[in-house]
Every structure is written in structure tokens, then in C-alpha cells.
Design an enzyme around this catalytic site. Structure first.
Site, PDB file in Angstrom:
ATOM      1  N   CYS A 133       7.391 -10.509  10.089  1.00 28.72           N
ATOM      2  CA  CYS A 133       7.051  -9.842  11.349  1.00 28.72           C
ATOM      3  C   CYS A 133       8.143 -10.069  12.393  1.00 28.72           C
ATOM      4  O   CYS A 133       8.253 -11.164  12.954  1.00 28.72           O
ATOM      5  CB  CYS A 133       5.697 -10.370  11.848  1.00 28.72           C
ATOM      6  SG  CYS A 133       5.199  -9.691  13.430  1.00 28.72           S
ATOM      7  N   CYS A 136       6.810 -10.656  15.923  1.00 31.22           N
ATOM      8  CA  CYS A 136       6.287 -12.016  16.128  1.00 31.22           C
ATOM      9  C   CYS A 136       7.419 -13.034  16.232  1.00 31.22           C
ATOM     10  O   CYS A 136       7.398 -13.895  17.104  1.00 31.22           O
ATOM     11  CB  CYS A 136       5.405 -12.445  14.951  1.00 31.22           C
ATOM     12  SG  CYS A 136       4.214 -11.216  14.425  1.00 31.22           S
ATOM     13  N   ASP A 137       8.388 -12.956  15.336  1.00 29.88           N
ATOM     14  CA  ASP A 137       9.328 -14.073  15.152  1.00 29.88           C
ATOM     15  C   ASP A 137      10.768 -13.772  15.547  1.00 29.88           C
ATOM     16  O   ASP A 137      11.604 -14.683  15.538  1.00 29.88           O
ATOM     17  CB  ASP A 137       9.305 -14.518  13.674  1.00 29.88           C
ATOM     18  CG  ASP A 137       7.921 -15.015  13.266  1.00 29.88           C
ATOM     19  OD1 ASP A 137       7.181 -15.478  14.148  1.00 29.88           O
ATOM     20  OD2 ASP A 137       7.591 -14.931  12.068  1.00 29.88           O
TER      21      ASP A 137
HETATM   22  P1  FAD Z   1      -6.768 -10.532   9.557  1.00 32.24           P
HETATM   23  O1  FAD Z   1      -6.168 -11.593  10.388  1.00 32.24           O
HETATM   24  O2  FAD Z   1      -6.047 -10.082   8.349  1.00 32.24           O
HETATM   25  O3  FAD Z   1      -8.237 -11.047   9.169  1.00 32.24           O
HETATM   26  C1  FAD Z   1      -9.013 -10.368   8.216  1.00 32.24           C
HETATM   27  C2  FAD Z   1     -10.000 -11.337   7.638  1.00 32.24           C
HETATM   28  O4  FAD Z   1     -10.879 -10.618   6.792  1.00 32.24           O
HETATM   29  C3  FAD Z   1      -9.367 -12.424   6.783  1.00 32.24           C
HETATM   30  O5  FAD Z   1      -9.785 -13.700   7.251  1.00 32.24           O
HETATM   31  C4  FAD Z   1      -9.862 -12.132   5.367  1.00 32.24           C
HETATM   32  O6  FAD Z   1     -10.107 -13.327   4.630  1.00 32.24           O
HETATM   33  C5  FAD Z   1     -11.146 -11.391   5.643  1.00 32.24           C
HETATM   34  N1  FAD Z   1     -11.527 -10.476   4.567  1.00 32.24           N
HETATM   35  C6  FAD Z   1     -10.740  -9.550   3.945  1.00 32.24           C
HETATM   36  N2  FAD Z   1     -11.437  -8.875   3.030  1.00 32.24           N
HETATM   37  C7  FAD Z   1     -12.702  -9.384   3.049  1.00 32.24           C
HETATM   38  C8  FAD Z   1     -13.884  -9.089   2.321  1.00 32.24           C
HETATM   39  N3  FAD Z   1     -13.903  -8.147   1.369  1.00 32.24           N
HETATM   40  N4  FAD Z   1     -15.009  -9.805   2.579  1.00 32.24           N
HETATM   41  C9  FAD Z   1     -14.997 -10.773   3.538  1.00 32.24           C
HETATM   42  N5  FAD Z   1     -13.895 -11.090   4.255  1.00 32.24           N
HETATM   43  C10 FAD Z   1     -12.763 -10.407   4.023  1.00 32.24           C
HETATM   44  N6  FAD Z   1       0.712 -11.666  15.315  1.00 32.24           N
HETATM   45  C11 FAD Z   1       1.064 -12.007  16.584  1.00 32.24           C
HETATM   46  O7  FAD Z   1       0.532 -11.473  17.547  1.00 32.24           O
HETATM   47  N7  FAD Z   1       1.996 -12.981  16.800  1.00 32.24           N
HETATM   48  C12 FAD Z   1       2.595 -13.679  15.808  1.00 32.24           C
HETATM   49  O8  FAD Z   1       3.442 -14.552  16.047  1.00 32.24           O
HETATM   50  C13 FAD Z   1       2.209 -13.351  14.462  1.00 32.24           C
HETATM   51  N8  FAD Z   1       2.766 -14.001  13.419  1.00 32.24           N
HETATM   52  C14 FAD Z   1       2.322 -13.729  12.150  1.00 32.24           C
HETATM   53  C15 FAD Z   1       2.848 -14.492  11.114  1.00 32.24           C
HETATM   54  C16 FAD Z   1       2.410 -14.270   9.810  1.00 32.24           C
HETATM   55  C17 FAD Z   1       2.952 -15.138   8.699  1.00 32.24           C
HETATM   56  C18 FAD Z   1       1.469 -13.233   9.541  1.00 32.24           C
HETATM   57  C19 FAD Z   1       1.010 -12.975   8.127  1.00 32.24           C
HETATM   58  C20 FAD Z   1       0.972 -12.445  10.580  1.00 32.24           C
HETATM   59  C21 FAD Z   1       1.383 -12.693  11.898  1.00 32.24           C
HETATM   60  N9  FAD Z   1       0.909 -11.951  12.966  1.00 32.24           N
HETATM   61  C22 FAD Z   1       1.243 -12.295  14.257  1.00 32.24           C
HETATM   62  C23 FAD Z   1      -0.002 -10.796  12.766  1.00 32.24           C
HETATM   63  C24 FAD Z   1      -1.463 -11.193  12.996  1.00 32.24           C
HETATM   64  O9  FAD Z   1      -1.766 -12.332  12.214  1.00 32.24           O
HETATM   65  C25 FAD Z   1      -2.386 -10.035  12.628  1.00 32.24           C
HETATM   66  O10 FAD Z   1      -2.024  -8.885  13.366  1.00 32.24           O
HETATM   67  C26 FAD Z   1      -3.832 -10.355  12.915  1.00 32.24           C
HETATM   68  O11 FAD Z   1      -4.231 -11.539  12.265  1.00 32.24           O
HETATM   69  C27 FAD Z   1      -4.758  -9.217  12.474  1.00 32.24           C
HETATM   70  O12 FAD Z   1      -6.067  -9.604  12.690  1.00 32.24           O
HETATM   71  P2  FAD Z   1      -7.298  -8.913  11.921  1.00 32.24           P
HETATM   72  O13 FAD Z   1      -8.492  -9.639  12.409  1.00 32.24           O
HETATM   73  O14 FAD Z   1      -7.216  -7.458  12.065  1.00 32.24           O
HETATM   74  O15 FAD Z   1      -7.054  -9.197  10.381  1.00 32.24           O
END
Ligand code: FAD
Ligand code: NAP
Length: 312
Positions: A133, A136-137
Site C-alpha cells: 500500500c 499507507c507506507d
Molecule cells: P478488512 O480489514 O479486510 O476486514 C474484513 C474482516 O472480515 C476480516 O477481519 C476478515 O477476517 C473478516 N471476514 C472475511 N470473510 C469473512 C467471512 N466469510 N465470515 C466472517 N468473517 C469474514 N490503511 C490505512 O488507512 N493506513 C495504513 O497504514 C494501512 N496499512 C495497511 C498495511 C497492510 C499490510 C494492509 C494489508 C492494509 C493496510 N491498510 C492501511 C488498509 C486497511 O487495512 C484496509 O483498508 C481496512 O482494513 C479495510 O477494512 P474492512 O473492514 O473493509 O476490511
């Protein structure tokens, strides 16, 4: 019957839970297959969430989110959802063990995850110089040399973004042709700080205790091997979208999705199916940032409150 089933416990699902329970909904359960927190818990540093000046690991950052939600009555069940189906005017949430629960409304916030390349050193240095990302980084590499792996729109657009921050960007792609749109390729060519290496592959990501310091690369035309000195590598080779819970037994999707599998929503996070809302990285045009996912979750929950009120 639940008032609201939230699927996924990342920033979007947790924010949705907070707003729904604080907004007065009584029967709200968040189904999360693992520990709540989402993909950000795999990040070693988060420094772009507004109002949180201290740089924290993603794991530490997400701990108070859960405490705050559960204080207002959000229930959490550690369950993996297999599928969500529409039944009359409500929904059936079906779990992997084939048990199920019914709900008046559903917010799907299952997010996604960046694809990994499997290159030697990628796992070792993930979060310590290997990133997926640039938004992010990128700032961690201000005035430093970095590399980008990939040849799609994301890799090229993020290379252009990184060129504004870093001293040099080396874009490495395995073919001479880019998958990215021609207009983006033209923009890339105009960037003097970007060097393009094609057709090349990375054979190893190298580093030491302080993180990544270089790459071993191979020219795929003549087989010549060489080394690159860089402070960080951005692996931007695609994204897995967790949309399987929307897939129906006949192969159709529960709501409209775009050609990449992201759910189509309006500004209220409503899908084309009444009572079904999508928040966070799973939705179309998501900026894939924690602050945006949290905002989506809050908006989706406020829309659910309105929906439940109108369908009483
Ligand atoms: P997610 O965080 O993906 O959460 C989805 C959840 O749903 C997960 O916990 C998963 O286990 C669960 N799930 C999936 N399928 C199922 C199912 N069938 N049944 C039950 N549960 C399920 N963003 C920033 O703003 N700043 C940063 O510095 C940053 N750094 C990042 C670094 C890394 C390494 C990564 C991978 C991402 C980073 N991001 C950052 C992006 C950020 O993490 C995401 O945009 C954010 O987490 C998205 O949130 P979400 O709730 O939509 O999905
Ligand atoms: P993508 O289009 O699938 O491109 C992935 C790139 O990574 C490809 O060039 C691929 O090489 C390369 N790659 C895949 N696996 C690899 C591996 N193991 N090692 C080395 N290279 C590897 O992914 P994306 O760029 O994330 O884009 C996803 C979708 O979103 C696309 O449809 C894209 O058009 C869209 N998108 C659009 C915009 C926009 O319109 N502004 C912005 C971002 C993304 P090959 O080409 O050789 O297969």
C-alpha cells in the site's frame, strides 16, 4: 430474528457495530471468522489515521475499537459466514457448519487482502520494507529509493504517486507489455524519477535486522542477474476480494457487483437489495484505507437504522 447481522470485524464492521448499537438497535451480532481487527492488524505501523498522532502497530491500534463497540452492546460471534440469502423480506446468514440465523438487515464488511508474490524474502520482510500500500507506507520512504512490482493500473498509478515522495522508483514487471490502461502508461513514461525494468523478475528480496535493503533481479530476455539497492518494495500485483458470502448456490451474486467483484453501493452504502448494505474494502471504488472503511461502516449503520424504522 436479529435486527442486524454484520459480517466481518475489520474497521468497517466494528464501526458499523458501534453506530448501530449506540443508535438503539438491540439485536446486533458481528460475525467474524477470526479475531476482530481486520487486515490492518498485519501492519507494523499505522500513522495516517486522523487524530491518532502516535504511530502504532495495526494490532495495537485496533484493540480499543473492539472494547468500545462491545461496551455499547455489540455481540461478537467467532464464525465464518458461508453465504447470505434473501428470504421474503429478510435475510438468512448461513455459516460454514451449515447452521444459520435470520436477520432483518445485513451489513457485509468482509474486506479483502493484497495478493502476495511468493518471492523469497517477501514473508520475512513483510511490513519491514515490503508493503502492499503506497498510500499507507509511501511516506516512510521519503527521499529514498524504492521499487514497485507489477504491471497493472495499481502498480503504475502507485509508482507515479511514489515518485512524488521518493528519490527514485524502479518499476519491475515480468512482461514488456503493461496490463495498465494506455493513458496511465503514458503518464508513467513522463515521470523522470521512474525507471522501468521489463521483462524482469525479482528472485529475492534481501535485507537485515533493520528491514529490506535490496533486491536480486533477473532479466527474463537474456537471463542476466543483478542487484538493486532499495529501501522498500511495493508488491502491487492484484487484490483478493472477499465477496464469496454474496455468491448464491446458482452462481449469481446476491447484489450487483462490478467486473472486479466489488459490490456496487450508493452514498448510503445501500446495495440494489433493500436491507443489504456493504461497507469498506469490499465496495466499489473503496480507497482501501482504515479511515474510509470506518466511515463506510458508520454510514451503513445509520442507513440500517433508517431502514429498520421505515420497515417497522
Ligand atoms: P478488512 O480489514 O479486510 O476486514 C474484513 C474482516 O472480515 C476480516 O477481519 C476478515 O477476517 C473478516 N471476514 C472475511 N470473510 C469473512 C467471512 N466469510 N465470515 C466472517 N468473517 C469474514 N490503511 C490505512 O488507512 N493506513 C495504513 O497504514 C494501512 N496499512 C495497511 C498495511 C497492510 C499490510 C494492509 C494489508 C492494509 C493496510 N491498510 C492501511 C488498509 C486497511 O487495512 C484496509 O483498508 C481496512 O482494513 C479495510 O477494512 P474492512 O473492514 O473493509 O476490511
Ligand atoms: P491486475 O490488473 O491484475 O495486474 C496485476 C499485475 O501484476 C499484472 O501486470 C501481472 O502481470 C502482475 N503480477 C501478477 N502476479 C504476479 C506475480 N506473482 N509476480 C509478478 N507480477 C505479477 O491488478 P491491479 O493493478 O491491482 O488492478 C486490478 C483491477 O483494478 C484491474 O482491472 C485494474 O484495471 C483495476 N484498477 C483500475 C484503476 C483505474 O481505473 N484507475 C486503478 C487501479 C486498478 P501480467 O500482466 O504479466 O499478468
Amino acid at each position: 430474528m436479529l435486527d442486524l447481522a454484520i459480517i466481518g470485524g475489520g474497521p468497517a464492521g466494528l464501526s458499523a457495530g458501534l453506530y448501530a448499537t449506540r443508535g438503539g438497535l438491540k439485536e446486533v451480532v458481528m460475525f467474524e471468522k477470526g479475531m476482530p481487527g481486520g487486515q490492518i492488524t498485519s501492519s507494523s505501523e499505522l500513522e495516517n489515521y486522523p487524530g491518532v498522532a502516535e504511530v502504532k502497530s495495526g494490532f495495537d491500534f485496533m484493540i480499543p475499537w473492539q472494547e468500545q463497540c462491545f461496551r455499547f452492546g455489540l455481540k461478537h460471534e467467532m464464525k465464518e459466514v458461508k453465504r447470505v440469502e434473501r428470504k421474503d423480506k429478510h435475510f438468512v446468514v448461513i455459516f460454514n457448519d451449515d447452521s444459520s440465523v435470520e436477520a432483518k438487515s445485513v451489513i457485509v464488511a468482509t474486506g479483502g487482502s493484497p495478493k502476495r508474490s511468493g518471492i523469497n524474502g517477501e514473508d520475512t520482510y513483510w511490513g519491514k520494507g515490503v508493503s502492499s500500500c503506497a498510500t499507507c507506507d509511501g511516506f516512510f520512504y521519503k527521499n529514498k529509493e524504492v521499487a514497485v512490482l507489477g504491471g497493472g493500473d495499481t502498480a503504475l498509478e502507485e509508482s507515479i504517486h511514489l515518485a512524488k515522495i521518493c528519490s527514485k522508483v524502479t518499476l519491475i514487471h515480468r512482461r514488456n507489455e503493461f496490463r495498465a490502461s494506455p493513458v496511465t502508461v503514458e503518464r508513467l513514461k513522463k515521470e523522470s524519477k521512474i525507471e522501468v525494468l521489463t521483462p524482469y523478475e525479482i528472485t529475492e528480496i534481501c535485507g537485515d535486522n533493520s528491514g529490506v535493503n535490496g533486491l536480486k533481479i533477473k532479466n527474463l530476455e537474456n537471463g542476466n542477474q543483478s542487484e538493486l539497492s532499495i529501501a522498500g518494495i511495493f508488491v502491487l500485483i492484484g487484490y483478493n476480494i472477499n465477496n464469496s458470502v454474496l455468491q448464491q448456490t446458482d452462481g449469481s451474486m446476491l447484489c450487483e457487483v462490478n467486473q472486479y467483484g466489488n459490490a456496487k453501493v450508493n452514498l448510503k452504502m445501500e446495495t440494489n437489495v433493500p436491507g443489504l448494505f456493504i461497507a469498506g474494502d469490499l465496495r466499489e471504488d473503496s480507497p482501501k484505507q482504515v479511515v474510509c472503511a470506518a466511515s463506510d461502516g458508520a454510514i451503513a449503520a445509520l442507513s440500517v437504522l433508517e431502514y429498520i424504522e421505515h420497515t417497522k
